[in-house]
Write a protein that holds these residues in place. Structure first.
Motif, PDB file in Angstrom:
ATOM      1  N   LYS A   1      21.073 -30.760  82.236  1.00 23.70           N
ATOM      2  CA  LYS A   1      20.393 -30.256  81.040  1.00 23.70           C
ATOM      3  C   LYS A   1      21.396 -29.495  80.164  1.00 23.70           C
ATOM      4  CE  LYS A   1      15.791 -29.901  83.095  1.00 23.70           C
ATOM      5  NZ  LYS A   1      15.216 -30.959  82.262  1.00 23.70           N
ATOM      6  N   ASN A   2      21.447 -29.824  78.905  1.00 20.78           N
ATOM      7  CA  ASN A   2      22.319 -29.146  77.934  1.00 20.78           C
ATOM      8  C   ASN A   2      21.469 -28.501  76.844  1.00 20.78           C
ATOM      9  OD1 ASN A   2      24.647 -29.876  79.230  1.00 20.78           O
ATOM     10  ND2 ASN A   2      24.997 -31.717  77.994  1.00 20.78           N
ATOM     11  N   THR A   3      22.057 -27.479  76.241  1.00 21.31           N
ATOM     12  CA  THR A   3      21.394 -26.822  75.106  1.00 21.31           C
ATOM     13  C   THR A   3      22.129 -27.199  73.826  1.00 21.31           C
ATOM     14  OG1 THR A   3      20.727 -24.962  76.488  1.00 21.31           O
ATOM     15  CG2 THR A   3      20.695 -24.625  74.101  1.00 21.31           C
ATOM     16  N   LYS A   4      21.431 -27.749  72.919  1.00 23.97           N
ATOM     17  CA  LYS A   4      22.015 -28.154  71.629  1.00 23.97           C
ATOM     18  C   LYS A   4      21.563 -27.160  70.553  1.00 23.97           C
ATOM     19  CE  LYS A   4      22.402 -32.091  68.505  1.00 23.97           C
ATOM     20  NZ  LYS A   4      21.963 -33.482  68.217  1.00 23.97           N
ATOM     21  N   LYS A   5      22.564 -26.620  69.805  1.00 22.72           N
ATOM     22  CA  LYS A   5      22.245 -25.619  68.777  1.00 22.72           C
ATOM     23  C   LYS A   5      22.697 -26.129  67.403  1.00 22.72           C
ATOM     24  CE  LYS A   5      23.023 -21.733  71.948  1.00 22.72           C
ATOM     25  NZ  LYS A   5      23.760 -20.460  72.159  1.00 22.72           N
TER      26      LYS A   5
ATOM     27  N   GLU B   1      17.565 -24.045  68.714  1.00 19.33           N
ATOM     28  CA  GLU B   1      18.074 -24.497  70.010  1.00 19.33           C
ATOM     29  C   GLU B   1      17.134 -25.579  70.570  1.00 19.33           C
ATOM     30  OE1 GLU B   1      18.619 -21.344  72.742  1.00 19.33           O
ATOM     31  OE2 GLU B   1      20.220 -20.362  71.598  1.00 19.33           O
ATOM     32  N   THR B   2      17.725 -26.623  71.165  1.00 21.22           N
ATOM     33  CA  THR B   2      16.944 -27.714  71.763  1.00 21.22           C
ATOM     34  C   THR B   2      17.525 -28.067  73.129  1.00 21.22           C
ATOM     35  OG1 THR B   2      16.449 -28.632  69.583  1.00 21.22           O
ATOM     36  CG2 THR B   2      16.106 -30.068  71.480  1.00 21.22           C
ATOM     37  N   LYS B   3      16.656 -28.167  74.158  1.00 20.90           N
ATOM     38  CA  LYS B   3      17.074 -28.575  75.494  1.00 20.90           C
ATOM     39  C   LYS B   3      17.090 -30.097  75.556  1.00 20.90           C
ATOM     40  CE  LYS B   3      17.199 -24.405  77.368  1.00 20.90           C
ATOM     41  NZ  LYS B   3      18.444 -23.819  77.894  1.00 20.90           N
ATOM     42  N   VAL B   4      18.179 -30.685  75.997  1.00 16.92           N
ATOM     43  CA  VAL B   4      18.291 -32.144  76.106  1.00 16.92           C
ATOM     44  C   VAL B   4      18.805 -32.508  77.488  1.00 16.92           C
ATOM     45  CG1 VAL B   4      18.681 -32.462  73.633  1.00 16.92           C
ATOM     46  CG2 VAL B   4      20.633 -32.111  75.140  1.00 16.92           C
ATOM     47  N   ASN B   5      18.389 -33.713  77.970  1.00 23.63           N
ATOM     48  CA  ASN B   5      18.869 -34.243  79.246  1.00 23.63           C
ATOM     49  C   ASN B   5      20.059 -35.157  78.987  1.00 23.63           C
ATOM     50  OD1 ASN B   5      16.864 -32.978  80.736  1.00 23.63           O
ATOM     51  ND2 ASN B   5      15.420 -34.673  80.418  1.00 23.63           N
ATOM     52  N   LYS B   6      21.060 -34.998  79.828  1.00 25.58           N
ATOM     53  CA  LYS B   6      22.251 -35.822  79.685  1.00 25.58           C
ATOM     54  C   LYS B   6      22.505 -36.558  80.996  1.00 25.58           C
ATOM     55  CE  LYS B   6      27.142 -35.592  78.351  1.00 25.58           C
ATOM     56  NZ  LYS B   6      28.271 -34.698  77.962  1.00 25.58           N
TER      57      LYS B   6
END
Length: 452
Positions: A417-421, A432-437
């Motif tokens: 899980k990464n946080t995209k800002k 901020e958005t939580k995304v799965n990688k």
């Protein structure tokens, strides 16, 4: 409520009925003379009709007592009732003196066992009542079989109370026949499984069996009268009534009962539903033990058989007039030559043998094995997978492990899980958005490579 014998109860009822008629009939006869003396012919005729009704009741009671005497092996009672029956039928009601008739009926009345007798006598009486299991003598089965003409086509044969299966097995032996039996007693049913093609366990009356699917019905039912949840019942009658619809038109019925059970109601059922009816008694030694006869008939469309039933019922009072089974001519009864599939045949109790037979002929097991084989083979998609589909498969772990190909390698996928800002300049806000990688680690001969 479980079945119980009511022979003693029935004896008591008939005894009370006889007592009433013995007292009333002489009184009615005297009343006729009184009315005639007063020249009151109308009243005399009315009393005479009442007297006729009593005579009919007395005749029926004598016949009923004879049946019970036979059932309980009270030989002197059965013989006396057999002699008294025709005398009562022919008795002239205008006979001035009823003394001899009353004396004869009272003598028969005295042969009835009383419920007030001591326990040892009642016990001996009840021991004389056979428990309904009368396996048919195999030598007589051979004589019956000789009278049947079997077709080349496969036929179905049913025995609704097959016991150990010996009779039906012998009847069908070396013939193109499939044998079906139902048996209440589990130990006998298990033995029948070794001889018959299909055996249903439990009560025949609650079994499920196809209608008009059988070419031959072999019926040797229990003979004992019982009390059950439906009230009083005679098993040999109930088996006959409920098994008729399972026999196809032109099918052959073979019905084995004691001769004294050939009562008016049984005869009416037979004559309404069958034609070309023959009656034979068993040979002397066997007949002396069980008093058995065999009725053979061809099923027809149901019709009024009352006249034939009257003739047939006379055999119950004249067993010596019944021909021996050895007189049945060979190939007298032709079994229908049209094949018929038995769609439904199921007993009321779980039967391992029948379950095995059904599974052997079922496609369900093959389908299960086929499913396992499909699951084991390598599967390839019909079209190339999209990036999203690859991610789903990798994330689920389905493509982890050793890959055997031109360049063997080990692959391991995992999701992080990464946080995209990003900054929204128009609204002056930070989002901020939580995304799965999806990350694949690949171990090759040249080292570790990572795909994301």
């Amino acid at each position: 409520m479980s079945d119980s014998y009511y022979v003693l109860e029935r004896f008591a009822e008939l005894g009370r009925s006889l007592d009433g008629m013995l007292e009333a009939m002489p009184v009615k006869r005297n009343a006729i003379e009184v009315y005639r003396g007063r020249n009151n012919l109308k009243s005399a005729q009315e009393v005479y009709k009442e007297l006729e009704s009593m005579k009919a009741g007395l005749t029926e009671s004598v016949q009923a007592l004879r049946l019970l005497f036979c059932e309980c092996d009270i030989q002197d009672g059965a013989e006396f009732a057999a002699k008294l029956y025709p005398a009562v039928r022919k008795f002239n009601l205008m006979t001035p003196d009823y003394t001899q008739l009353i004396a004869a009926v009272r003598h028969m009345r005295g042969l009835i066992p009383e419920q007030t007798t001591d326990a040892s006598k009642v016990g001996r009486l009840m021991n004389n009542i056979r428990l309904g299991y009368y396996p048919t003598d195999l030598e007589h089965i051979k004589l019956i079989k000789a009278g049947l003409m079997f077709p080349k086509e496969r036929i179905n044969m049913l025995d609704p109370c097959c016991g150990c299966g010996l009779a039906l097995n012998l009847l069908a032996m070396q013939k193109n026949a499939v044998t079906y039996g139902i048996e209440l007693d589990r130990s006998r049913a298990e033995e029948a499984e070794t001889r018959l093609d299909r055996v249903g366990f439990g009560s025949y009356f609650y079994s499920h069996i196809s209608s008009e699917a059988f070419h031959v019905l072999f019926l040797n039912p229990p003979y004992l009268s019982v009390i059950n949840e439906n009230g009083r019942a005679r098993h040999e009658k109930r088996f006959l009534v409920e098994s008729i619809h399972q026999l196809m038109t032109d099918g052959i019925m073979i019905y084995v009962i004691p001769y004294y059970r050939l009562t008016g109601d049984i005869c009416r059922i037979i004559c309404d539903n069958f034609e070309n009816i023959s009656v034979f008694r068993f040979m002397d030694k066997e007949f002396s033990k069980f008093k058995q006869i065999v009725i053979i008939g061809v099923k027809k469309t149901k019709a009024d058989g009352s006249e034939q039933a009257q003739i047939l019922s006379q055999y119950a009072m004249l067993p010596e007039k019944i021909p021996f089974i050895s007189e049945l001519k060979p190939l007298t009864y032709r079994i229908p030559d049209r094949e018929k599939k038995v769609e439904v045949f199921k007993g009321t109790e779980f039967n391992v043998g029948e379950l095995k037979r059904q599974l052997a002929g079922s496609k369900s097991i093959d389908m299960l094995f086929e499913q396992s084989r499909i699951d084991a083979v390598e599967k390839r998609p019909l079209l190339p997978l999209s990036v999203g589909q690859v991610g789903l498969i990798g994330g689920s772990g389905l493509i982890n492990g050793y890959m055997d190909c031109d360049h063997p390698h080990v692959i391991k996928g995992r999701v992080v899980k990464n946080t995209k800002k990003w900054f929204d300049h128009e609204n002056n806000t930070l989002t901020e958005t939580k995304v799965n990688k999806m990350i694949f680690n690949i171990l090759t001969a040249d080292g570790v490579k990572r795909l994301s």
